[in-house]
Design a protein around this motif. Structure first.
Motif, short mmCIF file in Angstrom:
data_model
loop_
_atom_site.label_atom_id
_atom_site.label_comp_id
_atom_site.label_asym_id
_atom_site.label_seq_id
_atom_site.Cartn_x
_atom_site.Cartn_y
_atom_site.Cartn_z
N GLY A 94 4.46 5.88 2.98
CA GLY A 94 3.48 6.43 2.06
C GLY A 94 2.36 7.04 2.90
N ARG A 95 1.67 7.98 2.32
CA ARG A 95 0.65 8.70 3.09
C ARG A 95 -0.41 7.77 3.68
N ARG A 96 -0.80 6.76 2.91
CA ARG A 96 -1.86 5.88 3.43
C ARG A 96 -1.37 5.06 4.62
N HIS A 144 8.41 2.27 -5.33
CA HIS A 144 9.41 3.22 -5.85
C HIS A 144 10.81 2.86 -5.35
N ASP A 170 2.75 1.04 -2.12
CA ASP A 170 2.93 1.95 -3.26
C ASP A 170 4.27 2.67 -3.14
N PHE A 190 -7.63 -5.07 6.49
CA PHE A 190 -6.42 -5.79 6.86
C PHE A 190 -6.50 -6.22 8.33
N THR A 242 -0.59 15.36 -1.18
CA THR A 242 -1.88 15.93 -0.75
C THR A 242 -1.93 16.30 0.74
N LEU A 243 -1.12 15.66 1.54
CA LEU A 243 -1.22 15.88 2.99
C LEU A 243 -0.73 17.28 3.32
N LYS A 286 -4.49 -5.11 -2.35
CA LYS A 286 -3.27 -4.30 -2.52
C LYS A 286 -2.07 -5.21 -2.43
N GLY A 322 -10.17 -3.27 1.20
CA GLY A 322 -9.27 -2.41 1.98
C GLY A 322 -9.08 -2.91 3.41
N GLY A 333 4.16 0.85 3.33
CA GLY A 333 3.15 1.21 2.34
C GLY A 333 3.67 0.66 1.03
N TYR A 354 5.61 10.56 2.62
CA TYR A 354 5.61 10.99 1.23
C TYR A 354 4.18 11.21 0.79
N ALA A 408 -4.52 -9.06 9.39
CA ALA A 408 -3.06 -8.88 9.49
C ALA A 408 -2.62 -8.35 10.85
N ARG A 421 7.33 15.85 -0.66
CA ARG A 421 6.38 15.86 -1.79
C ARG A 421 6.74 14.87 -2.87
N ASP A 422 8.00 14.48 -2.96
CA ASP A 422 8.44 13.53 -3.98
C ASP A 422 9.37 12.51 -3.37
N ILE A 449 3.25 -6.97 6.58
CA ILE A 449 2.48 -8.14 7.01
C ILE A 449 1.56 -8.47 5.85
N1 LIG Z 1 -0.97 -5.54 6.22
C1 LIG Z 1 -0.85 -4.68 7.20
O1 LIG Z 1 -0.37 -5.00 8.28
C2 LIG Z 1 -1.29 -3.26 7.02
C3 LIG Z 1 -1.04 -2.35 8.05
C4 LIG Z 1 -1.43 -1.04 7.86
C5 LIG Z 1 -2.05 -0.67 6.68
N2 LIG Z 1 -2.28 -1.59 5.71
C6 LIG Z 1 -2.89 -1.22 4.41
O2 LIG Z 1 -1.84 -0.81 3.57
C7 LIG Z 1 -2.24 0.41 2.92
C8 LIG Z 1 -1.01 1.30 2.71
O3 LIG Z 1 -0.27 0.92 1.56
P1 LIG Z 1 -0.57 1.54 0.13
O4 LIG Z 1 0.33 0.85 -0.82
O5 LIG Z 1 -2.03 1.51 -0.13
O6 LIG Z 1 -0.21 3.07 0.25
P2 LIG Z 1 1.10 3.86 0.73
O7 LIG Z 1 2.29 3.45 -0.08
O8 LIG Z 1 1.20 3.79 2.21
O9 LIG Z 1 0.64 5.35 0.38
C9 LIG Z 1 0.40 5.76 -0.94
C10 LIG Z 1 0.46 7.26 -0.99
O10 LIG Z 1 1.80 7.70 -0.71
C11 LIG Z 1 2.08 8.86 -1.48
N3 LIG Z 1 3.14 8.56 -2.44
C12 LIG Z 1 3.39 7.37 -3.05
N4 LIG Z 1 4.42 7.50 -3.90
C13 LIG Z 1 4.82 8.79 -3.82
C14 LIG Z 1 5.86 9.53 -4.46
N5 LIG Z 1 6.69 8.98 -5.38
N6 LIG Z 1 6.01 10.84 -4.14
C15 LIG Z 1 5.17 11.42 -3.23
N7 LIG Z 1 4.18 10.76 -2.60
C16 LIG Z 1 4.01 9.46 -2.90
C17 LIG Z 1 0.79 9.24 -2.20
O11 LIG Z 1 0.10 10.07 -1.27
P3 LIG Z 1 -0.89 11.26 -1.77
O12 LIG Z 1 -2.07 10.57 -2.38
O13 LIG Z 1 -1.20 12.00 -0.50
O14 LIG Z 1 -0.09 12.08 -2.75
C18 LIG Z 1 0.09 7.88 -2.31
O15 LIG Z 1 -1.31 7.99 -2.49
C19 LIG Z 1 -3.23 1.05 3.86
O16 LIG Z 1 -4.13 1.87 3.18
C20 LIG Z 1 -3.92 -0.15 4.47
O17 LIG Z 1 -4.99 -0.55 3.64
C21 LIG Z 1 -1.91 -2.87 5.85
#
Ligand SMILES: NC(=O)c1ccc[n+]([C@@H]2O[C@H](COP(=O)([O-])OP(=O)(O)OC[C@H]3O[C@@H](n4cnc5c(N)ncnc54)[C@H](OP(=O)(O)O)[C@@H]3O)[C@@H](O)[C@H]2O)c1
Length: 186
Positions: A49-51, A131, A127, A23, A90-91, A154, A21, A125, A87, A26, A103-104, A9
């Motif tokens: 992704g973890r977040r 990948h 991030d 949303f 840290t978790l 983001k 940060g 997620g 993924y 959304a 982990r990867d 979204i």
């Molecule tokens: N628009 C919406 O509807 C909506 C809804 C929910 C949330 N959100 C927002 O979206 C954000 C989530 O997206 P994001 O891009 O920030 O994060 P994300 O992709 O969900 O999470 C990033 C984390 O995933 C792990 N990771 C990423 N690549 C990896 C890999 N190659 N291998 C292992 N682990 C990997 C790492 O965790 P570690 O740091 O633990 O290693 C990294 O810090 C939320 O924080 C929130 O702000 C938006």
């Protein structure tokens, strides 16, 4: 072979969260949420992704969410029934069922999952999805464009990849959200 779908979204200017940060803009209304429920219902696995996992975990651990409406109860049931892979480096532990930590993000492992899965998978997620885009693993996108410009934050799509898309479907909702369903061209 199962498809890998990137679902997000996003603001009109392409962000899933703003610079603070946030949303809250959304959060889907009932109409959009019911539509998302129907898209997600047949899915087998969420790759998070973890977040993103941390923002979704309440669908199992916070019962007040499901109590807010029949549509939210429906989503909670869909979410709880699906497999989840988180993924993270840290978790240490997860607090939901049917959930495992990786982990990867290994493209070959995801390719094998797609080859053997019976049901489609979502990656969420931005991030983590970056990948998957770079490894050419994303088959489709479900983008919900919210009528807001947030000015930064983001990015919903990665900067460093070029992907050509074919529009498969679109839909407009009463609150001004537009759904865009794309297939990636190889
Ligand atoms: N628009 C919406 O509807 C909506 C809804 C929910 C949330 N959100 C927002 O979206 C954000 C989530 O997206 P994001 O891009 O920030 O994060 P994300 O992709 O969900 O999470 C990033 C984390 O995933 C792990 N990771 C990423 N690549 C990896 C890999 N190659 N291998 C292992 N682990 C990997 C790492 O965790 P570690 O740091 O633990 O290693 C990294 O810090 C939320 O924080 C929130 O702000 C938006």
């Amino acid at each position: 072979m199962a498809k890998l779908i990137y679902s997000a979204i996003t603001s009109l200017d392409g962000y899933i969260a703003d610079e603070d940060g946030n949303f809250d803009w959304a959060v889907p209304d009932e109409e959009v949420h019911a539509f998302i429920n129907d898209l997600d219902r047949p899915l087998g696995t969420y790759l998070y992704g973890r977040r993103m996992y941390e923002t979704m975990v309440g669908w199992e651990t916070d019962h007040t969410l499901a109590e807010q409406s029949p549509v939210m109860r429906d989503f909670a049931q869909i979410w709880q029934a699906a497999e989840k892979i988180v993924y993270s480096r840290t978790l240490e532990a997860v607090s939901t069922a049917r959930t495992r930590i990786e982990r990867d993000f290994e493209p070959d492992a995801v390719r094998q999952m797609k080859a053997s899965a019976q049901r489609d998978m979502i990656v969420g997620g931005a991030d983590l999805a970056a990948h998957a885009f770079r490894a050419r693993l994303v088959d489709e996108c479900h983008l919900f464009v919210v009528p807001i410009v947030v000015g930064g934050g983001k990015r919903s799509l990665p900067d460093d990849v070029r992907v050509e898309l074919e529009l498969l479907d679109e839909r407009r909702f009463g609150g001004g959200v537009v759904y865009l369903h794309y297939r990636t061209r190889t």
